[in-house]
Design an enzyme around this catalytic site. Structure first.
Site, mmCIF file in Angstrom:
data_model
loop_
_atom_site.group_PDB
_atom_site.id
_atom_site.type_symbol
_atom_site.label_atom_id
_atom_site.label_comp_id
_atom_site.label_asym_id
_atom_site.label_seq_id
_atom_site.Cartn_x
_atom_site.Cartn_y
_atom_site.Cartn_z
ATOM 1 N N GLY A 1 0.867 -3.327 5.362
ATOM 2 C CA GLY A 1 0.932 -4.650 5.987
ATOM 3 C C GLY A 1 -0.445 -5.284 6.001
ATOM 4 O O GLY A 1 -1.333 -4.888 5.233
ATOM 5 N N THR B 1 0.859 -1.183 0.000
ATOM 6 C CA THR B 1 0.000 0.000 0.000
ATOM 7 C C THR B 1 0.889 1.224 0.000
ATOM 8 O O THR B 1 1.938 1.219 0.639
ATOM 9 C CB THR B 1 -0.833 0.006 1.303
ATOM 10 O OG1 THR B 1 -1.763 -1.048 1.223
ATOM 11 C CG2 THR B 1 -1.533 1.335 1.525
ATOM 12 N N ARG C 1 -14.200 -7.395 0.874
ATOM 13 C CA ARG C 1 -13.254 -7.213 1.979
ATOM 14 C C ARG C 1 -12.682 -5.786 1.949
ATOM 15 O O ARG C 1 -12.283 -5.273 0.914
ATOM 16 C CB ARG C 1 -12.116 -8.215 1.856
ATOM 17 C CG ARG C 1 -11.045 -8.123 2.961
ATOM 18 C CD ARG C 1 -9.841 -7.313 2.541
ATOM 19 N NE ARG C 1 -8.763 -7.361 3.532
ATOM 20 C CZ ARG C 1 -7.667 -6.614 3.472
ATOM 21 N NH1 ARG C 1 -7.483 -5.785 2.474
ATOM 22 N NH2 ARG C 1 -6.744 -6.696 4.406
ATOM 23 N N VAL C 2 -12.649 -5.171 3.095
ATOM 24 C CA VAL C 2 -12.046 -3.848 3.219
ATOM 25 C C VAL C 2 -10.916 -3.960 4.229
ATOM 26 O O VAL C 2 -11.095 -4.522 5.310
ATOM 27 C CB VAL C 2 -13.095 -2.813 3.685
ATOM 28 C CG1 VAL C 2 -12.445 -1.484 4.007
ATOM 29 C CG2 VAL C 2 -14.171 -2.632 2.606
ATOM 30 N N GLY C 3 -9.752 -3.431 3.853
ATOM 31 C CA GLY C 3 -8.609 -3.472 4.761
ATOM 32 C C GLY C 3 -8.535 -2.226 5.623
ATOM 33 O O GLY C 3 -9.525 -1.513 5.822
ATOM 34 N N ASP C 4 -7.357 -1.974 6.125
ATOM 35 C CA ASP C 4 -7.150 -0.804 6.990
ATOM 36 C C ASP C 4 -7.067 0.499 6.217
ATOM 37 O O ASP C 4 -7.347 1.576 6.755
ATOM 38 C CB ASP C 4 -5.835 -0.975 7.774
ATOM 39 C CG ASP C 4 -4.638 -1.112 6.831
ATOM 40 O OD1 ASP C 4 -4.716 -1.941 5.897
ATOM 41 O OD2 ASP C 4 -3.643 -0.385 7.006
ATOM 42 N N GLY D 1 -3.904 -5.674 6.721
ATOM 43 C CA GLY D 1 -4.885 -4.698 7.175
ATOM 44 C C GLY D 1 -5.685 -5.118 8.390
ATOM 45 O O GLY D 1 -5.981 -4.301 9.268
#
Ligand code: ASP
Length: 343
Positions: A254, A202, A230-233, A256
């Protein structure tokens, strides 16, 4: 997140070309070179010296090119928020980078879904999650911040908004990414705890402009082969990015899911608020994460990058391998972050 080592090589080649280009212009010094800028950087990271803005820092090696684009605006007196969005637009439009924007690896259904957010020094923020077909999600996140009463738009709603704002609908699945996905489909093995050695890519960027306004951005295609939706950080304010002009800012890369658990960026900013330097704030958050998660943290990568309101920078990761790009005093350099655990 780059699960394909060959994609990683492409990035490094591009970076090397860029480094050569900068060398010709005679203003680049890489880490390890004995330079005044390097010494200034050390003093900064030890908190001994107040740095004069502008300063820009971003995650990973492709941050070098992104920083250069942000720097162009910063040296002209531009606003840090405009600079970070312009900076990350470089990897977002690069089809050879499989972790951000165009060319990002798709989810398990073959759909490229992007996450991004922005935040300024006054706690204004905007975010998009699971956005498809738009190459520059960070710019859309900025529009969410500036043109809507909301902070976060997702999926179809985010796409509809982007199109209304004049963004172009495009196919972001490149032939290379599609081929990698088809290869993955043969076994369809999915590990949400990928090998940390292959890196996570990222781009998070923080910039301080000449008027000492601090802004940040975070943009990604997230984990390759993730479940659709899916949603990460990265688009979550407080996880992938947090900025408070009174204190400083932080961003992450990294896995998430791990950063969300510890509200990573917000935790770093709050550690700085309580008096820690940018560097020791990153270290404190990683150490606490490891103490709390123990075995569950093993094999995962968590990378933190921070800048305080004076432009002092810190970086730290759980595992080795995290590098970041720092631009200050007209010098662009790649630095290796310190880390907690050996391989
Ligand atoms: N943090 C990103 C995510 O989990 C991945 C990365 O940094 O590569 O979506």
């Amino acid at each position: 997140m780059c699960i394909n080592p060959s994609a990683r090589r492409v990035n490094l080649e591009k970076t090397n070309n860029f480094v050569r280009m900068l060398s010709r212009k005679d203003f680049l010094k890489l880490t390890g070179a004995v330079s005044l800028a390097g010494m200034l950087g050390e003093a900064r990271s030890q908190g001994k010296l107040k740095t004069k803005a502008p300063v820009v820092v971003s995650t990973w090696d492709f941050g070098l090119e992104a920083n250069a684009a942000a720097w162009e605006l910063l040296v002209k007196g531009g606003y840090s928020l405009d600079a970070v969005v312009a900076g990350v637009a470089i990897p977002e439009k690069d089809p050879a980078i499989n972790t951000v924007g165009l060319g990002g690896f798709p989810d398990r259904d073959g759909r490229v879904t992007l996450d991004a957010c922005v935040m300024d020094e006054q706690l204004n923020c905007g975010s998009v999650a699971c956005l498809e077909h738009i190459m520059h999600p960070a710019a859309v996140a900025k529009q969410v911040m500036e043109k809507t009463p909301h902070v976060m738009l997702t999926g179809e709603g985010a796409l509809k908004f982007a199109l209304e704002q004049g963004f172009k609908k495009e196919n972001l699945l490149t032939a290379q990414a599609e081929a990698a996905w088809k290869e993955w489909l043969k076994k369809s093995e999915y590990s949400p705890s990928p090998n940390w050695e292959l890196n996570h890519d990222t781009i998070g960027m923080l910039a301080l402009d000449r008027q000492n306004r601090l802004s940040g951005v975070c943009t990604t295609s997230g984990m390759a082969w993730k479940m659709h939706g899916r949603v990460g950080d990265s688009p979550i304010i407080g996880a992938g990015l947090y900025v408070d002009g009174e204190v400083g800012g932080a961003t992450c890369s990294g896995l998430g899911e791990e950063m969300i658990r510890i509200a990573a960026s917000h935790s770093v900013v709050e550690a700085m608020r309580s008096g820690k330097s940018a560097q020791s704030a990153c270290e404190a958050v990683i150490k606490r994460y490891y103490r709390r998660r123990g075995e569950a943290a093993k094999g995962k990568q968590v990378c933190l990058l921070a800048m305080d309101k004076n432009g002092n920078v810190g970086a730290y990761s759980l595992m080795p391998g995290f590098v970041y790009a720092l631009t200050c005093n007209g010098v662009h350099e790649i630095r290796k972050a310190a880390y907690l655990l050996d391989a």
